[in-house]
Design a protein around this motif. Structure first.
Motif, PDB file in Angstrom:
ATOM      1  N   LEU A  14      60.892   2.199  39.125  1.00  0.00           N
ATOM      2  CA  LEU A  14      61.975   2.668  38.269  1.00  0.00           C
ATOM      3  C   LEU A  14      63.219   2.973  39.095  1.00  0.00           C
ATOM      4  O   LEU A  14      64.330   2.566  38.738  1.00  0.00           O
ATOM      5  N   ASP A  15      63.046   3.671  40.202  1.00  0.00           N
ATOM      6  CA  ASP A  15      64.192   4.016  41.036  1.00  0.00           C
ATOM      7  C   ASP A  15      64.849   2.765  41.622  1.00  0.00           C
ATOM      8  O   ASP A  15      66.072   2.643  41.614  1.00  0.00           O
ATOM      9  N   ARG A  16      64.040   1.840  42.116  1.00  0.00           N
ATOM     10  CA  ARG A  16      64.600   0.612  42.693  1.00  0.00           C
ATOM     11  C   ARG A  16      65.353  -0.199  41.646  1.00  0.00           C
ATOM     12  O   ARG A  16      66.457  -0.691  41.900  1.00  0.00           O
ATOM     13  N   PHE A  17      64.764  -0.351  40.451  1.00  0.00           N
ATOM     14  CA  PHE A  17      65.421  -1.127  39.405  1.00  0.00           C
ATOM     15  C   PHE A  17      66.692  -0.439  38.911  1.00  0.00           C
ATOM     16  O   PHE A  17      67.726  -1.087  38.708  1.00  0.00           O
ATOM     17  N   ALA A  18      66.642   0.870  38.713  1.00  0.00           N
ATOM     18  CA  ALA A  18      67.820   1.610  38.245  1.00  0.00           C
ATOM     19  C   ALA A  18      68.930   1.565  39.289  1.00  0.00           C
ATOM     20  O   ALA A  18      70.112   1.405  38.945  1.00  0.00           O
ATOM     21  N   THR A  19      68.562   1.710  40.549  1.00  0.00           N
ATOM     22  CA  THR A  19      69.549   1.640  41.629  1.00  0.00           C
ATOM     23  C   THR A  19      70.233   0.276  41.630  1.00  0.00           C
ATOM     24  O   THR A  19      71.463   0.181  41.721  1.00  0.00           O
ATOM     25  N   CYS A  20      69.466  -0.774  41.522  1.00  0.00           N
ATOM     26  CA  CYS A  20      70.039  -2.124  41.521  1.00  0.00           C
ATOM     27  C   CYS A  20      70.872  -2.386  40.274  1.00  0.00           C
ATOM     28  O   CYS A  20      71.905  -3.060  40.352  1.00  0.00           O
ATOM     29  N   ALA A  21      70.469  -1.852  39.139  1.00  0.00           N
ATOM     30  CA  ALA A  21      71.287  -2.002  37.931  1.00  0.00           C
ATOM     31  C   ALA A  21      72.648  -1.347  38.148  1.00  0.00           C
ATOM     32  O   ALA A  21      73.689  -1.901  37.757  1.00  0.00           O
ATOM     33  N   GLY A  22      72.655  -0.182  38.770  1.00  0.00           N
ATOM     34  CA  GLY A  22      73.917   0.481  39.072  1.00  0.00           C
ATOM     35  C   GLY A  22      74.770  -0.322  40.042  1.00  0.00           C
ATOM     36  O   GLY A  22      75.984  -0.460  39.859  1.00  0.00           O
ATOM     37  N   ARG A  23      74.149  -0.850  41.079  1.00  0.00           N
ATOM     38  CA  ARG A  23      74.887  -1.674  42.050  1.00  0.00           C
ATOM     39  C   ARG A  23      75.492  -2.901  41.380  1.00  0.00           C
ATOM     40  O   ARG A  23      76.642  -3.267  41.629  1.00  0.00           O
ATOM     41  N   LEU A  24      74.705  -3.557  40.534  1.00  0.00           N
ATOM     42  CA  LEU A  24      75.214  -4.746  39.848  1.00  0.00           C
ATOM     43  C   LEU A  24      76.339  -4.393  38.886  1.00  0.00           C
ATOM     44  O   LEU A  24      77.271  -5.192  38.700  1.00  0.00           O
ATOM     45  N   THR A  61      61.429   9.836  31.928  1.00  0.00           N
ATOM     46  CA  THR A  61      62.156   9.374  33.110  1.00  0.00           C
ATOM     47  C   THR A  61      63.520   8.771  32.783  1.00  0.00           C
ATOM     48  O   THR A  61      64.267   8.427  33.698  1.00  0.00           O
ATOM     49  N   ALA A  62      63.864   8.663  31.510  1.00  0.00           N
ATOM     50  CA  ALA A  62      65.142   8.054  31.129  1.00  0.00           C
ATOM     51  C   ALA A  62      66.346   8.782  31.737  1.00  0.00           C
ATOM     52  O   ALA A  62      67.254   8.126  32.269  1.00  0.00           O
ATOM     53  N   PRO A  63      66.395  10.114  31.706  1.00  0.00           N
ATOM     54  CA  PRO A  63      67.554  10.786  32.326  1.00  0.00           C
ATOM     55  C   PRO A  63      67.644  10.529  33.831  1.00  0.00           C
ATOM     56  O   PRO A  63      68.741  10.356  34.374  1.00  0.00           O
ATOM     57  N   LEU A  64      66.514  10.495  34.503  1.00  0.00           N
ATOM     58  CA  LEU A  64      66.488  10.213  35.930  1.00  0.00           C
ATOM     59  C   LEU A  64      67.002   8.802  36.203  1.00  0.00           C
ATOM     60  O   LEU A  64      67.804   8.586  37.128  1.00  0.00           O
ATOM     61  N   ALA A  65      66.573   7.852  35.414  1.00  0.00           N
ATOM     62  CA  ALA A  65      67.009   6.468  35.601  1.00  0.00           C
ATOM     63  C   ALA A  65      68.511   6.336  35.388  1.00  0.00           C
ATOM     64  O   ALA A  65      69.203   5.668  36.161  1.00  0.00           O
ATOM     65  N   LEU A  66      69.038   6.994  34.376  1.00  0.00           N
ATOM     66  CA  LEU A  66      70.475   6.936  34.120  1.00  0.00           C
ATOM     67  C   LEU A  66      71.250   7.587  35.265  1.00  0.00           C
ATOM     68  O   LEU A  66      72.256   7.045  35.733  1.00  0.00           O
ATOM     69  N   ALA A  67      70.777   8.723  35.731  1.00  0.00           N
ATOM     70  CA  ALA A  67      71.444   9.401  36.845  1.00  0.00           C
ATOM     71  C   ALA A  67      71.447   8.520  38.086  1.00  0.00           C
ATOM     72  O   ALA A  67      72.454   8.420  38.807  1.00  0.00           O
ATOM     73  N   ARG A  68      70.345   7.858  38.342  1.00  0.00           N
ATOM     74  CA  ARG A  68      70.243   6.985  39.516  1.00  0.00           C
ATOM     75  C   ARG A  68      71.192   5.801  39.394  1.00  0.00           C
ATOM     76  O   ARG A  68      71.823   5.399  40.366  1.00  0.00           O
ATOM     77  N   ARG A  69      71.302   5.233  38.189  1.00  0.00           N
ATOM     78  CA  ARG A  69      72.230   4.124  37.973  1.00  0.00           C
ATOM     79  C   ARG A  69      73.667   4.549  38.243  1.00  0.00           C
ATOM     80  O   ARG A  69      74.435   3.832  38.898  1.00  0.00           O
ATOM     81  N   VAL A  70      74.035   5.724  37.748  1.00  0.00           N
ATOM     82  CA  VAL A  70      75.400   6.219  37.933  1.00  0.00           C
ATOM     83  C   VAL A  70      75.689   6.484  39.413  1.00  0.00           C
ATOM     84  O   VAL A  70      76.744   6.107  39.925  1.00  0.00           O
ATOM     85  N   GLU A  71      74.749   7.124  40.107  1.00  0.00           N
ATOM     86  CA  GLU A  71      74.916   7.391  41.548  1.00  0.00           C
ATOM     87  C   GLU A  71      75.083   6.085  42.331  1.00  0.00           C
ATOM     88  O   GLU A  71      75.967   5.981  43.186  1.00  0.00           O
ATOM     89  N   ALA A  72      74.220   5.128  42.057  1.00  0.00           N
ATOM     90  CA  ALA A  72      74.254   3.864  42.796  1.00  0.00           C
ATOM     91  C   ALA A  72      75.531   3.089  42.493  1.00  0.00           C
ATOM     92  O   ALA A  72      76.114   2.472  43.399  1.00  0.00           O
ATOM     93  N   LYS A  73      75.964   3.120  41.253  1.00  0.00           N
ATOM     94  CA  LYS A  73      77.199   2.424  40.889  1.00  0.00           C
ATOM     95  C   LYS A  73      78.390   3.018  41.636  1.00  0.00           C
ATOM     96  O   LYS A  73      79.211   2.281  42.200  1.00  0.00           O
ATOM     97  N   ALA A  74      78.489   4.326  41.667  1.00  0.00           N
ATOM     98  CA  ALA A  74      79.608   4.973  42.352  1.00  0.00           C
ATOM     99  C   ALA A  74      79.589   4.676  43.849  1.00  0.00           C
ATOM    100  O   ALA A  74      80.628   4.370  44.447  1.00  0.00           O
ATOM    101  N   ALA A  75      78.415   4.763  44.449  1.00  0.00           N
ATOM    102  CA  ALA A  75      78.303   4.510  45.889  1.00  0.00           C
ATOM    103  C   ALA A  75      78.636   3.060  46.224  1.00  0.00           C
ATOM    104  O   ALA A  75      79.346   2.777  47.198  1.00  0.00           O
ATOM    105  N   HIS A  76      78.144   2.138  45.405  1.00  0.00           N
ATOM    106  CA  HIS A  76      78.389   0.720  45.693  1.00  0.00           C
ATOM    107  C   HIS A  76      79.849   0.361  45.430  1.00  0.00           C
ATOM    108  O   HIS A  76      80.435  -0.440  46.175  1.00  0.00           O
ATOM    109  N   ALA A  77      80.444   0.945  44.411  1.00  0.00           N
ATOM    110  CA  ALA A  77      81.865   0.700  44.153  1.00  0.00           C
ATOM    111  C   ALA A  77      82.711   1.155  45.339  1.00  0.00           C
ATOM    112  O   ALA A  77      83.678   0.481  45.720  1.00  0.00           O
ATOM    113  N   ALA A  78      82.333   2.277  45.945  1.00  0.00           N
ATOM    114  CA  ALA A  78      83.065   2.763  47.119  1.00  0.00           C
ATOM    115  C   ALA A  78      82.948   1.766  48.276  1.00  0.00           C
ATOM    116  O   ALA A  78      83.936   1.484  48.962  1.00  0.00           O
TER     117      ALA A  78
END
Length: 145
Positions: A14-24, A61-78
């Protein structure tokens, strides 16, 4: 491990997929500015990653997945801003490595066009409607003109 927590750690699917969704998501939005035609492919890859998130996500786990997506998106955008607008090669290399890792989760090879490589050179800022590079901070501040 308590019920609902299994499979929700930093190394879980879940964490790996959510992180990658945020990065994408970050790559897709970056491409809207720098390479609009590529954003369609990235949108499709992001949708596939979100399907993987949905496959392993449970209501707890839905809130955790959303939080992880948002974190990863912000970090990757930077990273993408630093690589593109500040010419930071190390940030570009790190973004490319992280994107390759995400493409591997989808069974794709970045080297063969399956991924979303970040720009390696500064874009022509005139195409962005500015006569000078955007932003002036290490964090990629996009404020001001």
């Amino acid at each position: 491990m308590a019920a609902g927590q299994q499979g929700s750690g930093r190394d879980s699917p879940l964490d790996r997929f959510a992180t990658c969704a945020g990065r994408l998501s970050a790559v897709m939005e970056h491409q809207w500015l720098t390479d609009p035609p590529s954003s369609d492919r990235t949108r499709d890859l992001r949708a596939r990653m979100l399907d993987l998130v949905a496959a392993v996500e449970v209501p707890d786990t839905a809130p955790l997945a959303l939080a992880r997506r948002v974190e990863a998106k912000a970090a990757h955008a930077a990273l993408l801003r630093l690589a593109t607008f500040a010419g930071n090669r190390a940030a570009g290399d790190q973004a490319a490595r992280l994107e390759r890792d995400c493409m591997a989760l989808l069974g794709l090879s970045w080297q063969k066009g399956g991924g979303c490589p970040p720009p390696r050179t500064r874009p022509d800022t005139r195409k962005l409607g500015r006569s000078r590079p955007v932003g002036n901070s290490a964090a990629g501040d996009l404020g001001g003109t």
